[in-house]
Design an enzyme around this catalytic site. Structure first.
Site, PDB file in Angstrom:
ATOM      1  N   TRP A  96       2.052  -6.540  13.971  1.00 37.96           N
ATOM      2  CA  TRP A  96       3.314  -6.164  13.393  1.00 37.96           C
ATOM      3  C   TRP A  96       4.369  -6.033  14.494  1.00 37.96           C
ATOM      4  O   TRP A  96       5.387  -5.702  14.274  1.00 37.96           O
ATOM      5  CB  TRP A  96       3.019  -4.784  12.719  1.00 37.96           C
ATOM      6  CG  TRP A  96       2.206  -3.986  13.290  1.00 37.96           C
ATOM      7  CD1 TRP A  96       0.909  -3.738  13.034  1.00 37.96           C
ATOM      8  CD2 TRP A  96       2.452  -3.006  14.469  1.00 37.96           C
ATOM      9  NE1 TRP A  96       0.265  -2.834  13.990  1.00 37.96           N
ATOM     10  CE2 TRP A  96       1.396  -2.233  14.782  1.00 37.96           C
ATOM     11  CE3 TRP A  96       3.644  -2.911  15.242  1.00 37.96           C
ATOM     12  CZ2 TRP A  96       1.425  -1.139  15.925  1.00 37.96           C
ATOM     13  CZ3 TRP A  96       3.557  -1.812  15.933  1.00 37.96           C
ATOM     14  CH2 TRP A  96       2.624  -0.954  16.218  1.00 37.96           C
TER      15      TRP A  96
ATOM     16  N   ARG B 140       0.958  -1.234   0.246  1.00 39.98           N
ATOM     17  CA  ARG B 140       0.084   0.189  -0.088  1.00 39.98           C
ATOM     18  C   ARG B 140       0.876   1.197   0.089  1.00 39.98           C
ATOM     19  O   ARG B 140       2.138   1.186   0.153  1.00 39.98           O
ATOM     20  CB  ARG B 140      -0.923   0.193   1.208  1.00 39.98           C
ATOM     21  CG  ARG B 140      -0.238   0.121   2.268  1.00 39.98           C
ATOM     22  CD  ARG B 140      -1.185   0.412   3.573  1.00 39.98           C
ATOM     23  NE  ARG B 140      -0.874   0.147   4.880  1.00 39.98           N
ATOM     24  CZ  ARG B 140      -1.550   0.228   6.099  1.00 39.98           C
ATOM     25  NH1 ARG B 140      -2.745   0.114   5.939  1.00 39.98           N
ATOM     26  NH2 ARG B 140      -0.868   0.342   7.162  1.00 39.98           N
TER      27      ARG B 140
ATOM     28  N   GLU C 176      -6.864   6.084  15.164  1.00 40.30           N
ATOM     29  CA  GLU C 176      -6.818   4.613  15.455  1.00 40.30           C
ATOM     30  C   GLU C 176      -5.929   4.341  16.653  1.00 40.30           C
ATOM     31  O   GLU C 176      -5.049   4.791  16.992  1.00 40.30           O
ATOM     32  CB  GLU C 176      -5.869   4.364  14.161  1.00 40.30           C
ATOM     33  CG  GLU C 176      -6.387   4.231  13.056  1.00 40.30           C
ATOM     34  CD  GLU C 176      -5.316   3.792  11.730  1.00 40.30           C
ATOM     35  OE1 GLU C 176      -4.435   2.922  12.132  1.00 40.30           O
ATOM     36  OE2 GLU C 176      -5.412   4.060  10.644  1.00 40.30           O
TER      37      GLU C 176
ATOM     38  N   ASN D 126      -4.153   7.971   4.298  1.00 46.64           N
ATOM     39  CA  ASN D 126      -4.036   7.541   5.346  1.00 46.64           C
ATOM     40  C   ASN D 126      -2.618   7.028   5.956  1.00 46.64           C
ATOM     41  O   ASN D 126      -1.785   6.879   5.141  1.00 46.64           O
ATOM     42  CB  ASN D 126      -4.510   5.902   5.365  1.00 46.64           C
ATOM     43  CG  ASN D 126      -4.824   5.003   6.715  1.00 46.64           C
ATOM     44  OD1 ASN D 126      -5.492   5.518   7.628  1.00 46.64           O
ATOM     45  ND2 ASN D 126      -3.810   4.152   6.841  1.00 46.64           N
ATOM     46  N   GLU D 127      -2.327   7.832   7.002  1.00 48.28           N
ATOM     47  CA  GLU D 127      -0.971   8.011   7.658  1.00 48.28           C
ATOM     48  C   GLU D 127      -0.023   8.409   6.301  1.00 48.28           C
ATOM     49  O   GLU D 127       0.649   7.436   5.850  1.00 48.28           O
ATOM     50  CB  GLU D 127      -0.332   6.465   7.981  1.00 48.28           C
ATOM     51  CG  GLU D 127      -1.454   6.219   9.255  1.00 48.28           C
ATOM     52  CD  GLU D 127      -0.724   5.043   9.959  1.00 48.28           C
ATOM     53  OE1 GLU D 127       0.140   4.030   9.553  1.00 48.28           O
ATOM     54  OE2 GLU D 127      -0.992   5.075  11.358  1.00 48.28           O
TER      55      GLU D 127
ATOM     56  N   HIS E  93      -4.676  -8.716  12.822  1.00 44.58           N
ATOM     57  CA  HIS E  93      -4.980  -7.634  13.516  1.00 44.58           C
ATOM     58  C   HIS E  93      -6.281  -7.583  14.236  1.00 44.58           C
ATOM     59  O   HIS E  93      -7.269  -7.967  13.748  1.00 44.58           O
ATOM     60  CB  HIS E  93      -4.693  -6.518  12.551  1.00 44.58           C
ATOM     61  CG  HIS E  93      -4.703  -5.182  13.466  1.00 44.58           C
ATOM     62  ND1 HIS E  93      -5.656  -4.611  14.048  1.00 44.58           N
ATOM     63  CD2 HIS E  93      -3.388  -4.407  13.576  1.00 44.58           C
ATOM     64  CE1 HIS E  93      -4.948  -3.583  14.624  1.00 44.58           C
ATOM     65  NE2 HIS E  93      -3.763  -3.398  14.262  1.00 44.58           N
TER      66      HIS E  93
ATOM     67  N   GLU F 193      -3.512  -7.913   7.117  1.00 43.15           N
ATOM     68  CA  GLU F 193      -3.712  -7.706   8.825  1.00 43.15           C
ATOM     69  C   GLU F 193      -4.865  -8.811   9.107  1.00 43.15           C
ATOM     70  O   GLU F 193      -5.610  -8.484   9.993  1.00 43.15           O
ATOM     71  CB  GLU F 193      -4.520  -6.347   8.495  1.00 43.15           C
ATOM     72  CG  GLU F 193      -3.381  -5.411   8.147  1.00 43.15           C
ATOM     73  CD  GLU F 193      -3.466  -3.859   8.310  1.00 43.15           C
ATOM     74  OE1 GLU F 193      -2.814  -3.432   9.036  1.00 43.15           O
ATOM     75  OE2 GLU F 193      -4.425  -3.331   7.689  1.00 43.15           O
TER      76      GLU F 193
HETATM   77  C1  GAL Z   1      -1.823   1.825  11.019  1.00 48.03           C
HETATM   78  C2  GAL Z   1      -2.705   1.932   9.723  1.00 48.03           C
HETATM   79  C3  GAL Z   1      -3.937   1.175   9.742  1.00 48.03           C
HETATM   80  C4  GAL Z   1      -3.656  -0.355  10.108  1.00 48.03           C
HETATM   81  C5  GAL Z   1      -2.940  -0.453  11.543  1.00 48.03           C
HETATM   82  C6  GAL Z   1      -2.762  -1.625  11.895  1.00 48.03           C
HETATM   83  O1  GAL Z   1      -0.754   2.365  10.830  1.00 48.03           O
HETATM   84  O2  GAL Z   1      -2.951   3.257   9.508  1.00 48.03           O
HETATM   85  O3  GAL Z   1      -4.359   1.139   8.219  1.00 48.03           O
HETATM   86  O4  GAL Z   1      -2.805  -0.889   9.302  1.00 48.03           O
HETATM   87  O5  GAL Z   1      -2.002   0.598  11.454  1.00 48.03           O
HETATM   88  O6  GAL Z   1      -2.142  -1.503  13.287  1.00 48.03           O
END
Ligand code: GAL
Length: 677
Positions: free
Chosen positions: A331, A126, A323, A164-165, A374, A371
């Site tokens: 991760w 991404r 978030e 996003n980020e 997650h 993910e």
């Molecule tokens: C963030 C990201 C999300 C998701 C998340 C997982 O850094 O904006 O899309 O990947 O991490 O922890």
């Protein structure tokens, strides 16, 4: 009912708070394209059950709405928007630019970033785009505009979320287009090539530029590279991502969007993808992503530091945790789940520190893809789970404390100064000590001051320091002259300033301030640092007070300062380690060593010298933070300890719905929010 914004902090506000309807935001990223339409119906029903108010929609939806170049399929997206709207769930609508579609990469592989070695990445992840590339600009603004035109006035869309980020995975790009843009950026910053040569000190190793044509992105070379050039490239890259934010925001505005527009910043002790202090004025609300580290036994303290930093970016408005995770992430080395009650404590903690809600990544845990491990608010195992019960409980709590929305954290008299470019300056190039986490000292100060009930703000060097009685400058490696002046003025006006080791060593271009360390603060501190003396791994240096330094010591002379603590062992034995000097109405302290053991004693002395006192009850392991509205205030209490606590408070406790007359029993792990009377 909304708490409103205290008048004394209202200057410069005027942009809408995210929770303008007086409800805290609760929910998170919703990725419906991962699921069949039948699941969407279950999703909205469960969102209602949990009290979700807001979802961030569309972050990864590009390939599903623009299925080929300028070929649009909106029906399914309309349906999802409609389903959410029917259930009264607000939408934070994302431009999906974090996920360029495969058709775009096939047609225009040149937009994919190039790494330091000059090798282009490939599709499949991404953020596969270069922020400087005109083709990327064209496609990303088109999708933003189309979304804005279609949903700009949709009543469910309460806020917009650009990408996003930004820079989260594609911060640095070394392609030819980036190189050209960097060259133009340097021309703009330095004006003449002579000025650039001076600023970067290119005489070293004969890196002398004859004209701007010689300037290129710092692609890998066979040896170390100029730290000023590397820092300039960090700044340039941050500016390119801010420009991308502006581009998409302007496209949304041009399409008629009138609601707040923001993006999720990566604010973390370790994270530093952009110089966010310079972004704040472009954001309608500061929004951050923050993930605690499972291996950190005191992660709630790191959370408090980061939340204080989010608040410090803009003291005029509430911010938003966009978030966090409800439980494990995928991760870290070992992705332990959160313990029971932790997600509730953490959410209330962010809100205590000024967030107007608690949002998560993501709504439903993915079954596939990167993910798949997650956590999501709806776990793989479904709703007959401890986690789901906790989600529903959290929704209930946020609903009961909703009246705090719009209020601000009580003004603090303590500031800790942190700066992302200063950290880059330390990290770029060869240093006396490598892999040394320079921001860790800031966190230690924050912990120690917080434990004394002082609720410090963490602010950028550009912040107005006038209101603070105690200002700590830990590991602020690079500073400009104006910050050095601001520190001198603050001390002269009565503040106690504490300069930590490795602060003020270089200027804003990463050039050492010569004539004795720490160049920027030498005079105000009344000291003269002759030489750095980093310690070898495992070595310690004992101080006369009994404190112990690790990692960092300096050969220092007190020229015009009182010695507070001196080395009691080793080659620096007898020389000062901590000094203090009267400056006008205030004082300037220098803590030249990385003090660990007995650090608290030092903090105690500094606090006593400053005269700052807590405004919240101080009870061991209970975090207390006050938010203040126009007419009332709320005392947030979070018991991070393993034993029950009793906290003095008077008012009405909103979580349990009970009067409190004098003291409140707060069970281990519990949270309370007292509307004070
Ligand atoms: C963030 C990201 C999300 C998701 C998340 C997982 O850094 O904006 O899309 O990947 O991490 O922890």
């Amino acid at each position: 009912m909304t708490g409103g914004r205290p008048a004394h902090l209202a200057a410069g506000a005027g942009r809408p708070a995210p929770a303008a309807d007086g409800r805290l935001l609760f929910g998170g990223d919703y990725n419906p394209e991962q699921w069949d339409a039948s699941v969407w119906r279950e999703d909205v029903a469960l969102m209602r059950e949990a009290g979700v108010t807001t979802v961030t929609l569309g972050v990864f939806s590009w390939a599903f709405v623009e299925v080929d170049d300028d070929v649009w399929e909106w029906d399914w997206f309309d349906e999802v928007v409609g389903l959410l709207h029917d259930r009264g769930i607000g939408i934070d609508l994302a431009t999906p630019t974090a996920a360029p579609p495969t058709w775009l990469h096939r047609a225009h592989p040149e937009i994919i970033p190039v790494d330091r070695r000059g090798i282009r990445y490939h599709p499949g992840g991404r953020l596969g785009w270069c922020a400087s590339h005109p083709t990327w600009h064209e496609y990303s603004t088109r999708i933003a505009r189309r979304l804005g035109e279609r949903y700009g006035d949709h009543p469910a869309v309460r806020m917009w979320h650009v990408g996003n980020e930004l820079g989260g995975g594609n911060r640095l790009c070394f392609c030819d287009v980036s190189s050209d843009a960097f060259r133009a950026w340097t021309r703009e910053r330095y004006g003449t090539i002579e000025a650039l040569n001076r600023a970067w000190g290119t005489a070293v190793w004969g890196l002398r530029y004859r004209s701007f044509d010689d300037v290129i992105a710092p692609l890998a070379s066979e040896s170390g590279q100029n730290p000023s050039m590397l820092l300039a490239f960090d700044r340039f890259s941050s500016d390119e991502h801010l420009a991308q934010f502006r581009r998409e925001r302007d496209a949304l505005r041009a399409a008629g969007v009138a609601t707040p527009i923001t993006t999720n910043l990566m604010l973390d002790v370790g994270g530093s993808v952009a110089d966010y202090a310079g972004w704040v004025d472009d954001l309608d609300v500061v929004a951050i992503d923050h993930y605690t580290k499972a291996a950190d036994p005191h992660r709630e303290r790191e959370l408090a530091f980061v939340a204080s930093r989010a608040r410090g970016l803009d003291r005029r408005r509430p911010w938003l945790v966009m978030e966090q995770s409800i439980s494990a992430v995928n991760w870290q080395r070992r992705n332990a789940p959160k313990v029971a009650g932790e997600a509730i404590r953490h959410s209330v903690q962010y809100i205590a520190h000024g967030s107007d809600g608690a949002l998560f990544f993501q709504w439903r845990a993915s079954a596939s893809g990167v993910e798949q491990y997650h956590s999501g608010l709806v776990p793989h195992a479904g709703t007959r789970t401890q986690q789901w019960r906790e989600v529903v409980r959290l929704g209930g709590i946020l609903n009961r404390i909703g009246e705090v929305a719009g209020s601000l954290v009580e003004p603090s008299s303590v500031a800790i100064v942190a700066d992302i470019p200063a950290k880059w300056a330390w990290e770029e190039g060869q240093k006396p000590l490598h892999d040394y986490p320079i921001e860790a000292a800031g966190r230690r100060w924050h912990e120690a001051l917080s434990a004394r009930g002082l609720v410090p703000d963490v602010v950028a060097p550009s912040a107005d320091l006038a209101r603070y009685g105690l200002i700590v400058v830990p590991g602020l490696y690079a500073v400009d002259d104006s910050f050095a002046d601001a520190i001198r003025d603050a001390a002269a006006a009565g503040a106690t300033v504490v300069i930590g080791h490795l602060s003020g060593i270089v200027d804003e271009e990463n050039r050492i301030r010569t004539g004795g360390y720490p160049g920027a603060f030498r005079e105000v501190l009344g000291v003269f640092g002759e030489e750095f003396a980093p310690l070898l791994e495992g070595d310690e240096s004992l101080l006369a007070s009994g404190a112990v330094a690790v990692d960092w010591t300096e050969r220092l002379r007190a020229v015009d300062a009182e010695v507070v603590d001196a080395y009691a062992s080793g080659p620096l034995s007898g020389l000062p380690a901590v000094t203090r000097r009267r400056v006008g109405e205030g004082e300037a302290w220098y803590v030249s060593a990385d003090i660990r053991d007995e650090f608290d004693d030092l903090v105690e002395r500094v606090v006593a010298a400053s005269g700052v006192t807590p405004r919240v009850p101080v009870v061991a392991r209970v975090e207390a933070v006050r938010r203040v509205g126009e007419e009332r205030s709320w005392l947030f209490l979070i018991n991070h300890g393993e034993t029950d606590a009793v906290v003095p408070a008077i008012g009405f406790e909103l979580v349990a719905g009970a009067e409190v007359s004098g003291s409140l029993a707060l069970p281990a792990g519990g949270v309370a929010v007292v509307r004070e009377s």
